[in-house]
Design a protein around this motif. Structure first.
Motif, PDB file in Angstrom:
ATOM      1  N   VAL A   1       0.836  -1.206   0.000  1.00 17.04           N
ATOM      2  CA  VAL A   1       0.000   0.000   0.000  1.00 17.04           C
ATOM      3  C   VAL A   1       0.872   1.258   0.000  1.00 17.04           C
ATOM      4  O   VAL A   1       0.598   2.224  -0.718  1.00 17.04           O
ATOM      5  CB  VAL A   1      -0.966  -0.003   1.215  1.00 17.04           C
ATOM      6  N   VAL A   2       1.936   1.250   0.806  1.00 17.17           N
ATOM      7  CA  VAL A   2       2.856   2.405   0.861  1.00 17.17           C
ATOM      8  C   VAL A   2       3.486   2.645  -0.510  1.00 17.17           C
ATOM      9  O   VAL A   2       3.542   3.792  -0.995  1.00 17.17           O
ATOM     10  CB  VAL A   2       3.958   2.173   1.920  1.00 17.17           C
ATOM     11  N   ILE A   3       3.953   1.581  -1.156  1.00 18.23           N
ATOM     12  CA  ILE A   3       4.561   1.703  -2.487  1.00 18.23           C
ATOM     13  C   ILE A   3       3.541   2.242  -3.490  1.00 18.23           C
ATOM     14  O   ILE A   3       3.838   3.143  -4.298  1.00 18.23           O
ATOM     15  CB  ILE A   3       5.100   0.339  -2.969  1.00 18.23           C
ATOM     16  N   SER A   4       2.326   1.712  -3.445  1.00 12.95           N
ATOM     17  CA  SER A   4       1.271   2.123  -4.388  1.00 12.95           C
ATOM     18  C   SER A   4       0.896   3.584  -4.207  1.00 12.95           C
ATOM     19  O   SER A   4       0.736   4.327  -5.188  1.00 12.95           O
ATOM     20  CB  SER A   4       0.033   1.245  -4.200  1.00 12.95           C
ATOM     21  N   LEU A   5       0.752   4.012  -2.958  1.00 12.52           N
ATOM     22  CA  LEU A   5       0.402   5.410  -2.693  1.00 12.52           C
ATOM     23  C   LEU A   5       1.536   6.346  -3.099  1.00 12.52           C
ATOM     24  O   LEU A   5       1.296   7.462  -3.560  1.00 12.52           O
ATOM     25  CB  LEU A   5       0.045   5.592  -1.215  1.00 12.52           C
ATOM     26  N   GLY A   6       2.786   5.897  -2.922  1.00 12.44           N
ATOM     27  CA  GLY A   6       3.921   6.690  -3.379  1.00 12.44           C
ATOM     28  C   GLY A   6       3.890   6.877  -4.891  1.00 12.44           C
ATOM     29  O   GLY A   6       4.139   7.981  -5.403  1.00 12.44           O
ATOM     30  N   LEU A   7       3.554   5.801  -5.609  1.00  5.78           N
ATOM     31  CA  LEU A   7       3.445   5.874  -7.068  1.00  5.78           C
ATOM     32  C   LEU A   7       2.320   6.828  -7.479  1.00  5.78           C
ATOM     33  O   LEU A   7       2.500   7.672  -8.369  1.00  5.78           O
ATOM     34  CB  LEU A   7       3.188   4.477  -7.643  1.00  5.78           C
ATOM     35  N   LEU A   8       1.158   6.709  -6.821  1.00  3.93           N
ATOM     36  CA  LEU A   8       0.022   7.586  -7.135  1.00  3.93           C
ATOM     37  C   LEU A   8       0.367   9.051  -6.876  1.00  3.93           C
ATOM     38  O   LEU A   8       0.038   9.931  -7.679  1.00  3.93           O
ATOM     39  CB  LEU A   8      -1.200   7.182  -6.306  1.00  3.93           C
TER      40      LEU A   8
ATOM     41  N   ALA B   1       3.325  10.449  -6.922  1.00  2.31           N
ATOM     42  CA  ALA B   1       4.285  10.909  -7.938  1.00  2.31           C
ATOM     43  C   ALA B   1       3.596  11.164  -9.277  1.00  2.31           C
ATOM     44  O   ALA B   1       3.863  12.169  -9.951  1.00  2.31           O
ATOM     45  CB  ALA B   1       5.389   9.866  -8.105  1.00  2.31           C
ATOM     46  N   VAL B   2       2.693  10.262  -9.657  1.00  2.00           N
ATOM     47  CA  VAL B   2       1.988  10.410 -10.940  1.00  2.00           C
ATOM     48  C   VAL B   2       1.128  11.668 -10.945  1.00  2.00           C
ATOM     49  O   VAL B   2       1.146  12.449 -11.905  1.00  2.00           O
ATOM     50  CB  VAL B   2       1.116   9.165 -11.231  1.00  2.00           C
ATOM     51  N   PHE B   3       0.378  11.888  -9.866  1.00  3.51           N
ATOM     52  CA  PHE B   3      -0.488  13.063  -9.825  1.00  3.51           C
ATOM     53  C   PHE B   3       0.317  14.365  -9.723  1.00  3.51           C
ATOM     54  O   PHE B   3      -0.124  15.406 -10.206  1.00  3.51           O
ATOM     55  CB  PHE B   3      -1.503  12.944  -8.682  1.00  3.51           C
ATOM     56  N   HIS B   4       1.483  14.302  -9.096  1.00  9.35           N
ATOM     57  CA  HIS B   4       2.349  15.486  -9.090  1.00  9.35           C
ATOM     58  C   HIS B   4       2.783  15.826 -10.510  1.00  9.35           C
ATOM     59  O   HIS B   4       2.796  16.999 -10.912  1.00  9.35           O
ATOM     60  CB  HIS B   4       3.579  15.232  -8.218  1.00  9.35           C
ATOM     61  N   GLU B   5       3.105  14.777 -11.272  1.00  9.29           N
ATOM     62  CA  GLU B   5       3.543  14.977 -12.658  1.00  9.29           C
ATOM     63  C   GLU B   5       2.400  15.501 -13.529  1.00  9.29           C
ATOM     64  O   GLU B   5       2.578  16.414 -14.337  1.00  9.29           O
ATOM     65  CB  GLU B   5       4.067  13.647 -13.222  1.00  9.29           C
ATOM     66  N   THR B   6       1.190  14.948 -13.352  1.00  8.58           N
ATOM     67  CA  THR B   6       0.052  15.371 -14.190  1.00  8.58           C
ATOM     68  C   THR B   6      -0.366  16.807 -13.898  1.00  8.58           C
ATOM     69  O   THR B   6      -0.779  17.542 -14.800  1.00  8.58           O
ATOM     70  CB  THR B   6      -1.161  14.447 -13.985  1.00  8.58           C
TER      71      THR B   6
ATOM     72  N   SER C   1      -1.990  14.926  -5.405  1.00 10.87           N
ATOM     73  CA  SER C   1      -0.680  14.364  -5.083  1.00 10.87           C
ATOM     74  C   SER C   1      -0.401  14.395  -3.584  1.00 10.87           C
ATOM     75  O   SER C   1      -0.026  13.380  -2.986  1.00 10.87           O
ATOM     76  CB  SER C   1       0.410  15.137  -5.834  1.00 10.87           C
ATOM     77  N   TRP C   2      -0.610  15.551  -2.955  1.00  9.01           N
ATOM     78  CA  TRP C   2      -0.366  15.680  -1.514  1.00  9.01           C
ATOM     79  C   TRP C   2      -1.361  14.854  -0.707  1.00  9.01           C
ATOM     80  O   TRP C   2      -1.009  14.324   0.356  1.00  9.01           O
ATOM     81  CB  TRP C   2      -0.433  17.143  -1.096  1.00  9.01           C
ATOM     82  N   THR C   3      -2.569  14.722  -1.213  1.00  6.97           N
ATOM     83  CA  THR C   3      -3.580  13.917  -0.513  1.00  6.97           C
ATOM     84  C   THR C   3      -3.137  12.460  -0.432  1.00  6.97           C
ATOM     85  O   THR C   3      -3.182  11.837   0.639  1.00  6.97           O
ATOM     86  CB  THR C   3      -4.937  14.011  -1.228  1.00  6.97           C
ATOM     87  N   PHE C   4      -2.686  11.904  -1.558  1.00  4.57           N
ATOM     88  CA  PHE C   4      -2.217  10.523  -1.548  1.00  4.57           C
ATOM     89  C   PHE C   4      -0.924  10.380  -0.743  1.00  4.57           C
ATOM     90  O   PHE C   4      -0.677   9.322  -0.144  1.00  4.57           O
ATOM     91  CB  PHE C   4      -2.011  10.025  -2.978  1.00  4.57           C
ATOM     92  N   LEU C   5      -0.105  11.429  -0.716  1.00  7.98           N
ATOM     93  CA  LEU C   5       1.115  11.379   0.093  1.00  7.98           C
ATOM     94  C   LEU C   5       0.768  11.299   1.580  1.00  7.98           C
ATOM     95  O   LEU C   5       1.417  10.565   2.340  1.00  7.98           O
ATOM     96  CB  LEU C   5       1.972  12.624  -0.182  1.00  7.98           C
ATOM     97  N   ILE C   6      -0.264  12.029   1.996  1.00  9.86           N
ATOM     98  CA  ILE C   6      -0.721  11.959   3.395  1.00  9.86           C
ATOM     99  C   ILE C   6      -1.167  10.539   3.733  1.00  9.86           C
ATOM    100  O   ILE C   6      -0.830   9.982   4.787  1.00  9.86           O
ATOM    101  CB  ILE C   6      -1.864  12.970   3.638  1.00  9.86           C
ATOM    102  N   PHE C   7      -1.954   9.929   2.827  1.00  9.54           N
ATOM    103  CA  PHE C   7      -2.375   8.546   3.047  1.00  9.54           C
ATOM    104  C   PHE C   7      -1.165   7.618   3.131  1.00  9.54           C
ATOM    105  O   PHE C   7      -1.157   6.649   3.900  1.00  9.54           O
ATOM    106  CB  PHE C   7      -3.302   8.082   1.916  1.00  9.54           C
TER     107      PHE C   7
END
Length: 509
Positions: free
Chosen positions: A277-284, A286-291, A445-451
């Motif tokens: 879950v931590v890896i997946s949220l990190g990926l999400l 990063a992706v949303f930061h890029e978009t 991006s920050w929302t998923f980083l908090i999770f």
């Protein structure tokens, strides 16, 4: 309103479980389900529809904590985890099925009435079938109905295990009666917290239920179409179809849990789940930061092409050349982005957001965006969502309910299960109501980083505070909690000792 009803239902359910039994509580939940479905389907307006939602929520809250408890208490220890996991699979499988049923009813007369009313059928079916099932033998034993309990246990357990199970259960009940005297029906929060085994169980059980929600699962389940759109997929239909895939993966993960829960154990499954879950949220994140930081620019020429529909905020901007798609969408809820007809990643138009403009944009074979912006990395967000569900579902999706069904002493099992389920639904409501606001305030991006950060905390919590109960009779779990305090990895060591104790006990018996 359904989630609010579930909070109340879970709280009441704990008391009902201890007072009237597990089977009776499930029957009451089924009755509430059925009444809620009928009320919703026949509602002449919003007020009665809301009343129906509350009734359904009450049933959901009661059933959410009673079903795993009932299954756990009526199951042999070696397959208890798999059977409770099966309950989780049927829940997630039911969610997937409901997507398909709702899809089938989208073109039927009365659309939403059928969608909501059909929920009464499984409720009625379960009510009838529950009449054929026995009460929990452990609850019967606790209430002094020993012969009934023994008769049910002889049908459940193998002949070579039944006597040791009955002896262990009898000792557990007698110990509780000696400790509590004659006031066996009076349970207070103070008494719960003063009882060492209960306090330690509640720390693990309630903590798991809270973390289950605060790692963000229901943002994915409730808002997966929105998240898909935020990742750059403009089509509503595409978003809905991809959310169907999400529900399917959730059900698939529950099947994985059934297979592994009694092989690898609860704790290992939780650790693997949270790590993923931590890896997946990190990926999400990063992706949303890029978009969001590299969205297509807004072109004055493209916008002028729709001169009558220019977004007022963009038209009044001093430096319109610095605007990109994301700035256009954040400028106002009334602004939308019409992508370039040549390539969605090229500069597009910032326009007023309404159905007329949307249709005009589509007529020129352009994509229309109101939530997220075009991105070449959107597919990575889908991979991140898929990985999140695949890792979450087998561990954090099912194990918190399994642990809560087997970690509390018999006398407090209903009340403590109700407390934990109530904590789960309150956390559910907080996360569900705050997600969209958070994405607006600080970005996806920050929302998923908090999770993700919360998931790291949850991983540490599991390592320190959660017991390994694999293969242990429920009465042995209580002894494990009684003998030692919480510290890193003690559960695994204590598990081995408890198993040894259990074998010695069986030999002496």
């Amino acid at each position: 309103m359904a989630v609010a009803g579930a909070i109340i239902g879970a709280a009441i359910g704990g008391w009902l479980n201890d007072r009237y039994g597990r089977r009776s509580t499930i029957l009451i939940a089924d009755f509430l389900f059925f009444i809620g479905a009928v009320v919703m389907a026949s509602a002449p307006g919003p007020p009665l529809l809301i009343v129906g939602r509350v009734f359904v929520g009450l049933g959901v809250g009661m059933a959410s904590m009673t079903s795993p408890l009932y299954i756990s208490e009526a199951s042999p220890a070696k397959i208890r985890g798999a059977l409770v996991s099966t309950n989780g699979f049927l829940i997630t499988g039911g969610q997937f099925l409901s997507y398909l049923i709702n899809l089938a009813f989208t073109k039927a007369p009365g659309t939403w009435r059928w969608m909501l009313g059909v929920a009464g059928i499984p409720a009625l079916l379960q009510f009838i079938l529950m009449m054929l099932l026995p009460e929990s033998p452990r609850w019967l034993f606790h209430k002094g109905r020993e012969e009934e309990a023994k008769a049910i246990m002889r049908k459940i357990y193998p002949a070579d295990e039944i006597e040791s199970e009955i002896i262990a259960l009898k000792e557990s009940v007698e110990t509780e009666l000696q400790q509590k005297g004659s006031n066996t029906d009076k349970i207070s929060i103070t008494k719960l917290l003063k009882t060492k085994t209960v306090r330690r169980g509640l720390i693990a059980g309630v903590g798991l239920q809270v973390f289950q929600q605060f790692v963000g699962i229901n943002t994915v389940m409730y808002y997966s179409p929105t998240i898909v759109q935020l990742a750059g997929f403009a089509s509503n239909r595409t978003a809905l179809l991809l959310s169907l895939v999400t529900a399917g993966l959730n059900a698939l993960g529950s099947i994985v849990s059934i297979y592994f829960i009694d092989r690898t154990g609860r704790k290992k499954l939780l650790v693997i789940s949270l790590f993923g879950v931590v890896i997946s949220l990190g990926l999400l994140s990063a992706v949303f930061h890029e978009t969001t930081s590299h969205s297509p620019m807004v072109s004055l020429q493209e916008t002028s092409h729709f001169e009558d529909f220019t977004c007022p905020d963009y038209g009044e901007a001093i430096n319109g050349r610095a605007w990109n798609c994301m700035k256009c969408l954040k400028a106002s809820p009334d602004c939308g982005f019409c992508a370039s007809a040549t390539d969605k990643l090229l500069p597009g138009a910032c326009l007023i957001s309404n159905d007329t403009v949307k249709d005009t944009c589509h007529q020129e074979s352009r994509l229309w965006y109101t939530r997220g912006c075009p991105s070449k990395y959107g597919w990575l967000a889908l991979i991140g969502l898929a990985l999140y569900i695949i890792f979450f579902s087998p561990g954090m999706g099912t194990v918190p309910w399994i642990v809560n069904s087997e970690i509390y002493p018999l006398r407090f099992r209903g009340v403590c299960g109700g407390i934990a389920a109530t904590a789960n639904w309150i956390s559910n409501l907080i996360v569900a109501q705050s997600f969209l606001s958070l994405t607006q305030a600080i970005g996806t991006s920050w929302t998923f980083l908090i999770f993700g950060v919360i998931s790291v905390v949850a991983l540490l919590f599991v390592l320190v505070c959660v017991p390994e109960t694999k293969g242990l009779p429920i009465e042995e779990v209580e002894k494990m909690l009684e003998m030692r305090g919480l510290h890193f990895r003690f559960w695994e060591k204590r598990n081995a000792r408890s198993s040894s104790s259990q074998q010695e006990k069986g030999q002496s018996a």
